[in-house]
Write a protein that holds these residues in place. Structure first.
Motif, PDB file in Angstrom:
ATOM      1  N   THR A  65       4.017 -41.076  32.588  1.00 52.30           N
ATOM      2  CA  THR A  65       3.133 -40.699  31.488  1.00 52.30           C
ATOM      3  C   THR A  65       2.358 -39.433  31.822  1.00 52.30           C
ATOM      4  OG1 THR A  65       1.335 -41.481  30.041  1.00 52.30           O
ATOM      5  CG2 THR A  65       1.207 -42.101  32.350  1.00 52.30           C
ATOM      6  N   SER A  66       1.895 -38.769  30.774  1.00 47.39           N
ATOM      7  CA  SER A  66       0.983 -37.632  30.918  1.00 47.39           C
ATOM      8  C   SER A  66      -0.272 -37.988  30.135  1.00 47.39           C
ATOM      9  CB  SER A  66       1.618 -36.355  30.364  1.00 47.39           C
ATOM     10  OG  SER A  66       0.711 -35.268  30.458  1.00 47.39           O
ATOM     11  N   GLN A  67      -1.422 -37.946  30.792  1.00 47.18           N
ATOM     12  CA  GLN A  67      -2.658 -38.423  30.184  1.00 47.18           C
ATOM     13  C   GLN A  67      -3.784 -37.414  30.377  1.00 47.18           C
ATOM     14  OE1 GLN A  67      -3.550 -41.614  28.830  1.00 47.18           O
ATOM     15  NE2 GLN A  67      -1.433 -42.317  28.782  1.00 47.18           N
ATOM     16  N   LYS A  68      -4.593 -37.264  29.324  1.00 43.30           N
ATOM     17  CA  LYS A  68      -5.800 -36.444  29.429  1.00 43.30           C
ATOM     18  C   LYS A  68      -6.989 -37.358  29.691  1.00 43.30           C
ATOM     19  CE  LYS A  68      -8.451 -32.807  27.142  1.00 43.30           C
ATOM     20  NZ  LYS A  68      -8.526 -31.884  25.980  1.00 43.30           N
ATOM     21  N   VAL A  69      -7.776 -37.016  30.694  1.00 46.00           N
ATOM     22  CA  VAL A  69      -8.931 -37.844  31.059  1.00 46.00           C
ATOM     23  C   VAL A  69      -9.989 -37.738  29.963  1.00 46.00           C
ATOM     24  CG1 VAL A  69     -10.698 -38.307  32.792  1.00 46.00           C
ATOM     25  CG2 VAL A  69      -8.451 -37.448  33.499  1.00 46.00           C
ATOM     26  N   ARG A  70     -10.381 -38.888  29.429  1.00 47.22           N
ATOM     27  CA  ARG A  70     -11.351 -38.914  28.346  1.00 47.22           C
ATOM     28  C   ARG A  70     -12.767 -38.679  28.872  1.00 47.22           C
ATOM     29  NH1 ARG A  70      -8.575 -43.866  27.261  1.00 47.22           N
ATOM     30  NH2 ARG A  70     -10.518 -44.993  27.676  1.00 47.22           N
ATOM     31  N   ARG A  71     -13.697 -38.563  27.934  1.00 52.05           N
ATOM     32  CA  ARG A  71     -15.084 -38.288  28.303  1.00 52.05           C
ATOM     33  C   ARG A  71     -15.690 -39.403  29.147  1.00 52.05           C
ATOM     34  NH1 ARG A  71     -19.603 -35.626  24.300  1.00 52.05           N
ATOM     35  NH2 ARG A  71     -21.153 -35.208  25.915  1.00 52.05           N
ATOM     36  N   ASP A  72     -15.191 -40.641  28.963  1.00 52.89           N
ATOM     37  CA  ASP A  72     -15.706 -41.760  29.758  1.00 52.89           C
ATOM     38  C   ASP A  72     -15.044 -41.848  31.126  1.00 52.89           C
ATOM     39  OD1 ASP A  72     -13.191 -42.656  29.092  1.00 52.89           O
ATOM     40  OD2 ASP A  72     -13.845 -44.464  28.053  1.00 52.89           O
ATOM     41  N   GLY A  73     -14.183 -40.859  31.446  1.00 50.77           N
ATOM     42  CA  GLY A  73     -13.549 -40.826  32.762  1.00 50.77           C
ATOM     43  C   GLY A  73     -12.348 -41.733  32.902  1.00 50.77           C
ATOM     44  N   ARG A  74     -11.829 -42.246  31.774  1.00 47.01           N
ATOM     45  CA  ARG A  74     -10.728 -43.202  31.819  1.00 47.01           C
ATOM     46  C   ARG A  74      -9.448 -42.635  31.205  1.00 47.01           C
ATOM     47  NH1 ARG A  74     -13.005 -48.658  32.154  1.00 47.01           N
ATOM     48  NH2 ARG A  74     -15.278 -48.513  32.164  1.00 47.01           N
ATOM     49  N   ILE A  75      -8.339 -43.280  31.555  1.00 48.13           N
ATOM     50  CA  ILE A  75      -7.060 -43.068  30.886  1.00 48.13           C
ATOM     51  C   ILE A  75      -6.485 -44.443  30.573  1.00 48.13           C
ATOM     52  CG2 ILE A  75      -6.578 -40.850  31.996  1.00 48.13           C
ATOM     53  CD1 ILE A  75      -4.724 -42.309  33.934  1.00 48.13           C
ATOM     54  N   THR A  76      -5.490 -44.488  29.680  1.00 49.36           N
ATOM     55  CA  THR A  76      -4.847 -45.757  29.332  1.00 49.36           C
ATOM     56  C   THR A  76      -3.398 -45.718  29.797  1.00 49.36           C
ATOM     57  OG1 THR A  76      -6.268 -45.989  27.388  1.00 49.36           O
ATOM     58  CG2 THR A  76      -4.289 -47.350  27.469  1.00 49.36           C
ATOM     59  N   LEU A  77      -3.020 -46.696  30.612  1.00 51.48           N
ATOM     60  CA  LEU A  77      -1.691 -46.721  31.212  1.00 51.48           C
ATOM     61  C   LEU A  77      -0.889 -47.934  30.739  1.00 51.48           C
ATOM     62  CD1 LEU A  77      -2.603 -45.737  34.889  1.00 51.48           C
ATOM     63  CD2 LEU A  77      -1.661 -44.275  33.093  1.00 51.48           C
ATOM     64  N   PRO A  78       0.441 -47.797  30.704  1.00 53.74           N
ATOM     65  CA  PRO A  78       1.292 -48.925  30.300  1.00 53.74           C
ATOM     66  C   PRO A  78       1.074 -50.137  31.206  1.00 53.74           C
ATOM     67  CG  PRO A  78       2.566 -46.888  30.442  1.00 53.74           C
ATOM     68  CD  PRO A  78       1.224 -46.598  31.026  1.00 53.74           C
ATOM     69  N   LEU A  79       1.035 -51.305  30.608  1.00 52.31           N
ATOM     70  CA  LEU A  79       0.956 -52.601  31.287  1.00 52.31           C
ATOM     71  C   LEU A  79      -0.421 -52.936  31.865  1.00 52.31           C
ATOM     72  CD1 LEU A  79       4.375 -52.670  33.217  1.00 52.31           C
ATOM     73  CD2 LEU A  79       3.865 -53.524  30.926  1.00 52.31           C
ATOM     74  N   VAL A  80      -1.142 -51.943  32.377  1.00 55.59           N
ATOM     75  CA  VAL A  80      -2.424 -52.241  33.034  1.00 55.59           C
ATOM     76  C   VAL A  80      -3.634 -51.861  32.187  1.00 55.59           C
ATOM     77  CG1 VAL A  80      -1.428 -52.088  35.341  1.00 55.59           C
ATOM     78  CG2 VAL A  80      -2.436 -50.050  34.291  1.00 55.59           C
ATOM     79  N   GLY A  81      -3.431 -51.077  31.133  1.00 57.46           N
ATOM     80  CA  GLY A  81      -4.542 -50.728  30.249  1.00 57.46           C
ATOM     81  C   GLY A  81      -5.410 -49.598  30.774  1.00 57.46           C
ATOM     82  N   GLU A  82      -6.723 -49.710  30.538  1.00 59.08           N
ATOM     83  CA  GLU A  82      -7.643 -48.630  30.893  1.00 59.08           C
ATOM     84  C   GLU A  82      -7.934 -48.607  32.390  1.00 59.08           C
ATOM     85  OE1 GLU A  82     -11.174 -48.589  28.563  1.00 59.08           O
ATOM     86  OE2 GLU A  82     -10.134 -47.891  26.770  1.00 59.08           O
ATOM     87  N   VAL A  83      -7.959 -47.379  32.922  1.00 55.34           N
ATOM     88  CA  VAL A  83      -8.221 -47.188  34.351  1.00 55.34           C
ATOM     89  C   VAL A  83      -9.229 -46.053  34.504  1.00 55.34           C
ATOM     90  CG1 VAL A  83      -7.223 -46.607  36.596  1.00 55.34           C
ATOM     91  CG2 VAL A  83      -5.876 -47.915  34.930  1.00 55.34           C
ATOM     92  N   VAL A  84     -10.269 -46.281  35.302  1.00 52.52           N
ATOM     93  CA  VAL A  84     -11.247 -45.229  35.595  1.00 52.52           C
ATOM     94  C   VAL A  84     -10.656 -44.311  36.663  1.00 52.52           C
ATOM     95  CG1 VAL A  84     -13.553 -44.703  36.470  1.00 52.52           C
ATOM     96  CG2 VAL A  84     -13.200 -46.715  35.031  1.00 52.52           C
ATOM     97  N   VAL A  85     -10.523 -43.029  36.332  1.00 56.58           N
ATOM     98  CA  VAL A  85      -9.906 -42.085  37.266  1.00 56.58           C
ATOM     99  C   VAL A  85     -10.849 -40.955  37.672  1.00 56.58           C
ATOM    100  CG1 VAL A  85      -7.592 -42.577  36.414  1.00 56.58           C
ATOM    101  CG2 VAL A  85      -8.908 -40.717  35.383  1.00 56.58           C
ATOM    102  N   ALA A  86     -11.875 -40.679  36.867  1.00 62.23           N
ATOM    103  CA  ALA A  86     -12.800 -39.584  37.179  1.00 62.23           C
ATOM    104  C   ALA A  86     -13.490 -39.845  38.514  1.00 62.23           C
ATOM    105  CB  ALA A  86     -13.837 -39.431  36.076  1.00 62.23           C
ATOM    106  N   GLY A  87     -13.544 -38.817  39.339  1.00 63.61           N
ATOM    107  CA  GLY A  87     -14.171 -38.937  40.651  1.00 63.61           C
ATOM    108  C   GLY A  87     -13.188 -39.204  41.773  1.00 63.61           C
ATOM    109  N   LEU A  88     -11.968 -39.627  41.416  1.00 67.17           N
ATOM    110  CA  LEU A  88     -10.934 -39.858  42.423  1.00 67.17           C
ATOM    111  C   LEU A  88     -10.123 -38.585  42.638  1.00 67.17           C
ATOM    112  CD1 LEU A  88      -9.493 -43.301  41.226  1.00 67.17           C
ATOM    113  CD2 LEU A  88     -11.230 -42.915  42.981  1.00 67.17           C
ATOM    114  N   THR A  89      -9.570 -38.420  43.824  1.00 65.95           N
ATOM    115  CA  THR A  89      -8.595 -37.361  44.045  1.00 65.95           C
ATOM    116  C   THR A  89      -7.231 -37.899  43.611  1.00 65.95           C
ATOM    117  OG1 THR A  89      -8.046 -38.059  46.289  1.00 65.95           O
ATOM    118  CG2 THR A  89      -9.909 -36.536  46.038  1.00 65.95           C
ATOM    119  N   PRO A  90      -6.240 -37.027  43.377  1.00 64.63           N
ATOM    120  CA  PRO A  90      -4.903 -37.529  43.040  1.00 64.63           C
ATOM    121  C   PRO A  90      -4.357 -38.524  44.065  1.00 64.63           C
ATOM    122  CG  PRO A  90      -5.039 -35.202  42.527  1.00 64.63           C
ATOM    123  CD  PRO A  90      -6.322 -35.557  43.227  1.00 64.63           C
ATOM    124  N   LYS A  91      -4.595 -38.271  45.352  1.00 61.66           N
ATOM    125  CA  LYS A  91      -4.112 -39.191  46.390  1.00 61.66           C
ATOM    126  C   LYS A  91      -4.788 -40.554  46.275  1.00 61.66           C
ATOM    127  CE  LYS A  91      -1.051 -36.900  48.817  1.00 61.66           C
ATOM    128  NZ  LYS A  91       0.361 -37.374  48.874  1.00 61.66           N
TER     129      LYS A  91
END
Length: 206
Positions: A65-91
């Motif tokens: 998937t390709s996702q744009k990080v929303r203002r709340d710092g989350r993205i929505t992924l298949p099967l697992v739903g919303e995930v907080v990603v802001a503040g994390l590095t890609p690794k």
């Protein structure tokens, strides 16, 4: 007496602008900012609002998937739903995703990269183009003001403020850019997404 705006004469204004630009170029030369991210800088850079992430699972292409990080710092992924990603590095996000998809993945492999990055901030007060600004690179407070057209003749660079949301609270930072430009103080203040920068007017009392 009521305070009135102190508009400098044309010669003094030209000299002040020249001094401002000289200081700006000096700071830029001392603080290089990379426009393009290398793989190494991507690994170190934290994900922020507005980043576009490419997430791929080599052994499970249906989850790519390709996702744009929303203002709340989350993205929505298949099967697992919303995930907080802001503040994390890609690794760090890769590690988190492997844990989230542990039962779905036969081959424990995932790749996360930042394909594009942009964020909004706001500049108001004594600048030439007040309002919402967009940037795709890291900016200092001084560079952010230049993105808004630079300070107006009546700008008071001694009392610049930055209002920043930190969790549920707001913090007001005070910056004396005049001292930084003159060399009296060292250091830079980095802008973050949604920061509100205010450049006040100069006032004089007769």
């Amino acid at each position: 007496m009521k305070p009135i705006l102190n508009f400098p004469s044309r010669p003094s204004y030209i000299l002040s602008v020249a001094a401002f630009l000289i200081g700006l170029f000096a700071m830029i030369s001392l603080t290089p900012i990379a426009v393009a991210q290398t793989d190494e800088t991507q690994e170190a850079a934290a994900i922020i609002e507005g980043d576009v992430l490419s997430i791929s699972f080599p052994a499970a292409g249906e989850l790519n998937t390709s996702q744009k990080v929303r203002r709340d710092g989350r993205i929505t992924l298949p099967l697992v739903g919303e995930v907080v990603v802001a503040g994390l590095t890609p690794k760090e996000l890769e590690t988190a995703l492997l844990a989230l998809y542990d039962k779905q993945l036969v081959t424990k492999e995932v790749s996360v990269s930042i394909t594009s990055s942009s964020y909004a901030f706001y500049v108001n007060g004594a600048v030439l183009r007040a309002g919402k600004q967009m940037s795709d690179r890291s900016l200092t407070a001084l560079e952010a003001i230049m993105e808004a057209g630079g300070p107006s003749p009546s700008a008071n660079l001694k009392k610049v403020t930055v209002l920043r949301r930190e969790g549920e609270d707001f913090t007001l930072y005070k910056i004396n850019l005049k001292d930084i430009l003159s060399g009296k103080k060292k250091g830079v203040f980095q802008i973050q997404p949604a920061d509100i920068i205010t450049v006040p007017e100069k006032f004089v009392i007769f």
